[in-house]
Motif scaffolding. Structure first.
Motif, PDB file in Angstrom:
ATOM      1  N   VAL A 152      -7.013   9.718   8.562  1.00  0.00           N
ATOM      2  CA  VAL A 152      -8.211   9.673   7.570  1.00  0.00           C
ATOM      3  C   VAL A 152      -8.305   9.216   6.222  1.00  0.00           C
ATOM      4  CG1 VAL A 152     -10.063  11.153   6.813  1.00  0.00           C
ATOM      5  CG2 VAL A 152      -9.593  11.143   8.729  1.00  0.00           C
ATOM      6  N   GLN A 153      -7.120   9.740   6.025  1.00  0.00           N
ATOM      7  CA  GLN A 153      -6.367   9.149   4.556  1.00  0.00           C
ATOM      8  C   GLN A 153      -5.989   8.348   4.651  1.00  0.00           C
ATOM      9  OE1 GLN A 153      -3.097  12.898   3.916  1.00  0.00           O
ATOM     10  NE2 GLN A 153      -4.230  13.851   3.179  1.00  0.00           N
ATOM     11  N   ARG A 154      -5.064   7.942   5.146  1.00  0.00           N
ATOM     12  CA  ARG A 154      -4.818   6.470   5.258  1.00  0.00           C
ATOM     13  C   ARG A 154      -6.062   5.324   5.330  1.00  0.00           C
ATOM     14  NH1 ARG A 154      -0.875   2.416   6.055  1.00  0.00           N
ATOM     15  NH2 ARG A 154      -1.216   1.239   7.284  1.00  0.00           N
ATOM     16  N   GLU A 155      -7.316   5.362   6.063  1.00  0.00           N
ATOM     17  CA  GLU A 155      -8.074   4.521   5.859  1.00  0.00           C
ATOM     18  C   GLU A 155      -9.217   5.006   5.066  1.00  0.00           C
ATOM     19  OE1 GLU A 155     -11.595   2.785   7.539  1.00  0.00           O
ATOM     20  OE2 GLU A 155     -10.030   2.824   7.921  1.00  0.00           O
ATOM     21  N   LEU A 156      -9.078   6.414   3.790  1.00  0.00           N
ATOM     22  CA  LEU A 156      -9.334   6.158   2.585  1.00  0.00           C
ATOM     23  C   LEU A 156      -8.848   5.523   1.483  1.00  0.00           C
ATOM     24  CD1 LEU A 156      -9.820  10.397   2.242  1.00  0.00           C
ATOM     25  CD2 LEU A 156     -11.543   8.256   2.227  1.00  0.00           C
ATOM     26  N   ALA A 157      -7.663   5.494   2.261  1.00  0.00           N
ATOM     27  CA  ALA A 157      -6.704   4.366   1.528  1.00  0.00           C
ATOM     28  C   ALA A 157      -6.830   3.195   1.269  1.00  0.00           C
ATOM     29  CB  ALA A 157      -4.731   5.206   1.308  1.00  0.00           C
ATOM     30  N   THR A 158      -7.206   2.693   2.342  1.00  0.00           N
ATOM     31  CA  THR A 158      -7.090   1.532   2.870  1.00  0.00           C
ATOM     32  C   THR A 158      -8.414   0.582   2.192  1.00  0.00           C
ATOM     33  OG1 THR A 158      -6.167   1.480   4.533  1.00  0.00           O
ATOM     34  CG2 THR A 158      -7.835  -0.444   4.793  1.00  0.00           C
ATOM     35  N   ARG A 159      -9.346   1.671   2.402  1.00  0.00           N
ATOM     36  CA  ARG A 159     -11.083   1.461   1.699  1.00  0.00           C
ATOM     37  C   ARG A 159     -10.400   1.641   0.086  1.00  0.00           C
ATOM     38  NH1 ARG A 159     -15.575   5.457   4.947  1.00  0.00           N
ATOM     39  NH2 ARG A 159     -15.293   4.579   7.294  1.00  0.00           N
ATOM     40  N   ALA A 160     -10.123   2.548  -0.746  1.00  0.00           N
ATOM     41  CA  ALA A 160      -9.605   2.181  -2.039  1.00  0.00           C
ATOM     42  C   ALA A 160      -9.047   0.782  -2.500  1.00  0.00           C
ATOM     43  CB  ALA A 160      -9.351   3.030  -2.369  1.00  0.00           C
ATOM     44  N   VAL A 161      -8.450   0.088  -1.661  1.00  0.00           N
ATOM     45  CA  VAL A 161      -7.746  -0.225  -2.118  1.00  0.00           C
ATOM     46  C   VAL A 161      -8.958  -2.280  -2.193  1.00  0.00           C
ATOM     47  CG1 VAL A 161      -6.173  -2.384  -0.830  1.00  0.00           C
ATOM     48  CG2 VAL A 161      -5.537  -0.443  -1.235  1.00  0.00           C
ATOM     49  N   GLU A 162      -9.375  -1.997  -0.768  1.00  0.00           N
ATOM     50  CA  GLU A 162     -10.537  -3.162  -0.373  1.00  0.00           C
ATOM     51  C   GLU A 162     -12.088  -2.706  -1.662  1.00  0.00           C
ATOM     52  OE1 GLU A 162     -12.062  -2.485   3.013  1.00  0.00           O
ATOM     53  OE2 GLU A 162     -10.246  -2.989   4.282  1.00  0.00           O
ATOM     54  N   THR A 163     -11.928  -2.147  -1.790  1.00  0.00           N
ATOM     55  CA  THR A 163     -13.045  -1.813  -3.254  1.00  0.00           C
ATOM     56  C   THR A 163     -12.190  -1.758  -4.950  1.00  0.00           C
ATOM     57  OG1 THR A 163     -13.400   0.673  -2.078  1.00  0.00           O
ATOM     58  CG2 THR A 163     -14.056   0.397  -4.249  1.00  0.00           C
ATOM     59  N   TYR A 164     -11.536  -2.032  -4.746  1.00  0.00           N
ATOM     60  CA  TYR A 164     -10.594  -2.500  -6.469  1.00  0.00           C
ATOM     61  C   TYR A 164     -10.615  -3.235  -5.754  1.00  0.00           C
ATOM     62  CZ  TYR A 164     -11.620   2.316  -7.595  1.00  0.00           C
ATOM     63  OH  TYR A 164     -12.209   3.479  -8.196  1.00  0.00           O
ATOM     64  N   GLY A 165     -10.701  -4.247  -4.471  1.00  0.00           N
ATOM     65  CA  GLY A 165      -9.679  -5.443  -4.690  1.00  0.00           C
ATOM     66  C   GLY A 165      -8.395  -6.023  -4.906  1.00  0.00           C
ATOM     67  N   LEU A 166      -7.169  -4.882  -4.868  1.00  0.00           N
ATOM     68  CA  LEU A 166      -5.534  -5.128  -4.341  1.00  0.00           C
ATOM     69  C   LEU A 166      -4.799  -5.895  -3.012  1.00  0.00           C
ATOM     70  CD1 LEU A 166      -5.648  -0.884  -5.147  1.00  0.00           C
ATOM     71  CD2 LEU A 166      -5.817  -2.747  -7.288  1.00  0.00           C
ATOM     72  N   PRO A 167      -3.910  -5.829  -4.129  1.00  0.00           N
ATOM     73  CA  PRO A 167      -3.415  -6.779  -2.778  1.00  0.00           C
ATOM     74  C   PRO A 167      -2.955  -6.424  -1.155  1.00  0.00           C
ATOM     75  CG  PRO A 167      -1.819  -6.393  -4.733  1.00  0.00           C
ATOM     76  CD  PRO A 167      -2.998  -5.957  -4.770  1.00  0.00           C
ATOM     77  N   ARG A 168      -3.415  -7.223  -0.254  1.00  0.00           N
ATOM     78  CA  ARG A 168      -3.325  -6.021   1.304  1.00  0.00           C
ATOM     79  C   ARG A 168      -2.065  -6.448   1.626  1.00  0.00           C
ATOM     80  NH1 ARG A 168      -8.604  -5.961   2.840  1.00  0.00           N
ATOM     81  NH2 ARG A 168      -7.733  -4.972   4.227  1.00  0.00           N
ATOM     82  N   GLU A 169      -0.972  -6.949   1.230  1.00  0.00           N
ATOM     83  CA  GLU A 169       0.193  -7.025   1.949  1.00  0.00           C
ATOM     84  C   GLU A 169       1.193  -5.687   2.365  1.00  0.00           C
ATOM     85  OE1 GLU A 169      -0.793  -8.860  -0.491  1.00  0.00           O
ATOM     86  OE2 GLU A 169      -1.235 -10.724   0.329  1.00  0.00           O
ATOM     87  N   ILE A 170       0.543  -4.602   1.227  1.00  0.00           N
ATOM     88  CA  ILE A 170       1.780  -3.906   1.253  1.00  0.00           C
ATOM     89  C   ILE A 170       0.552  -2.398   1.768  1.00  0.00           C
ATOM     90  CG2 ILE A 170       2.926  -4.743  -0.824  1.00  0.00           C
ATOM     91  CD1 ILE A 170       0.976  -3.310  -2.800  1.00  0.00           C
ATOM     92  N   GLU A 171       1.665  -1.825   1.583  1.00  0.00           N
ATOM     93  CA  GLU A 171       1.375  -0.001   1.892  1.00  0.00           C
ATOM     94  C   GLU A 171      -0.592   0.059   1.115  1.00  0.00           C
ATOM     95  OE1 GLU A 171       0.771   2.021   5.350  1.00  0.00           O
ATOM     96  OE2 GLU A 171       2.129   0.350   5.794  1.00  0.00           O
ATOM     97  N   PRO A 172      -1.215   0.278   1.536  1.00  0.00           N
ATOM     98  CA  PRO A 172      -2.399   0.878   0.381  1.00  0.00           C
ATOM     99  C   PRO A 172      -2.023   1.923   0.121  1.00  0.00           C
ATOM    100  CG  PRO A 172      -2.458   1.745   2.726  1.00  0.00           C
ATOM    101  CD  PRO A 172      -1.675   0.751   2.810  1.00  0.00           C
ATOM    102  N   HIS A 173      -1.205   3.332   0.383  1.00  0.00           N
ATOM    103  CA  HIS A 173      -1.339   3.767  -0.750  1.00  0.00           C
ATOM    104  C   HIS A 173      -0.089   3.678  -1.863  1.00  0.00           C
ATOM    105  CE1 HIS A 173      -2.287   6.553   2.631  1.00  0.00           C
ATOM    106  NE2 HIS A 173      -2.111   7.733   2.255  1.00  0.00           N
ATOM    107  N   GLU A 174       0.772   2.251  -1.240  1.00  0.00           N
ATOM    108  CA  GLU A 174       1.405   1.624  -2.573  1.00  0.00           C
ATOM    109  C   GLU A 174       0.489   0.709  -3.396  1.00  0.00           C
ATOM    110  OE1 GLU A 174       4.583  -0.782  -0.874  1.00  0.00           O
ATOM    111  OE2 GLU A 174       5.552   1.301  -0.090  1.00  0.00           O
ATOM    112  N   ALA A 175      -0.261   0.135  -2.897  1.00  0.00           N
ATOM    113  CA  ALA A 175      -1.635  -0.090  -3.714  1.00  0.00           C
ATOM    114  C   ALA A 175      -1.898   0.561  -4.917  1.00  0.00           C
ATOM    115  CB  ALA A 175      -2.053  -1.111  -3.026  1.00  0.00           C
ATOM    116  N   LEU A 176      -2.202   1.348  -4.073  1.00  0.00           N
ATOM    117  CA  LEU A 176      -3.160   2.582  -4.887  1.00  0.00           C
ATOM    118  C   LEU A 176      -2.729   2.928  -6.339  1.00  0.00           C
ATOM    119  CD1 LEU A 176      -5.350   4.853  -3.065  1.00  0.00           C
ATOM    120  CD2 LEU A 176      -5.795   3.133  -4.418  1.00  0.00           C
TER     121      LEU A 176
END
Length: 200
Positions: free
Chosen positions: A59-83
């Motif tokens: 679930v935490q990973r899903e939340l991180a992925t959603r946040a990455v999509e919301t803020y338009g962050l790079p998708r090539e790296i782990e979502p936690h790293e992008a945040l």
């Protein structure tokens, strides 16, 4: 009193469901996703593994992925790293903009007027300068990204370190520019902001 039957609460239209295969009876669980857990709205309900450590991590990973999509962050790296990178970068922006606001005369931080009509009376108020508006916008963004990171399971300590690193970079840049005597160049803020974005 007669026997009571307790039907599983159906999710509201458009809401996510638990969806796990029922162990008793046929079909899938129709409870709302995350029902009875600390992650309502996402994942399995408490009766179908929603409270297990592995499911909480998912679930935490899903939340991180959603946040990455919301803020338009790079998708090539782990979502936690992008945040964490976004926190680092935005903290740098906030620190830099704070320095810009501090070096201006207070009277120069407002310009023009904004008009509002209330109860038939027109009122005029000073409008903050572009520096103040940018500073306030970046501060709000930093708070939002930090909240998203913590909700996604990133330790608060890591979030704090990313903030401090970003602020430190901005302060170092400011010191170098002052030593070179170019800190007051009108092109400096734009260039520094672009370089911070590139570095992140």
């Amino acid at each position: 009193m007669g026997n009571r039957t307790h039907a599983a609460p159906a999710a509201a239209e458009g809401k996510q469901l638990c969806g796990a295969r029922k162990t008793n009876g046929k079909g899938d669980c129709t409870r709302p996703a995350g029902w009875g857990t600390d992650h309502p709205g996402i994942g399995r309900c408490k009766w179908h593994g929603g409270c297990t450590p592995n499911h909480k991590k998912a679930v935490q990973r899903e939340l991180a992925t959603r946040a990455v999509e919301t803020y338009g962050l790079p998708r090539e790296i782990e979502p936690h790293e992008a945040l964490l990178e976004e926190i680092h970068r935005t903290a740098g922006h906030v620190s830099w903009l704070e320095l810009q606001v501090r070096q201006h005369d207070p009277e120069s931080l407002v310009w023009g007027t904004t008009k509002s009509i209330e109860h038939g009376v027109t009122e005029e108020a000073a409008k903050p300068s572009v520096w103040v508006e940018l500073y306030q916008t970046e501060r709000r963004h930093l708070v939002a990204v930090c909240k998203a990171a913590i909700a996604a399971g990133i330790a608060e300590r890591q979030v704090k370190l990313a903030e401090q690193q970003g602020a430190l970079i901005a302060q170092v840049i400011r010191g170098v520019l002052e030593d070179l005597g170019v800190a007051d160049n009108p092109d400096v803020p734009k260039i520094v902001r672009r370089r911070l974005l590139e570095a992140a």
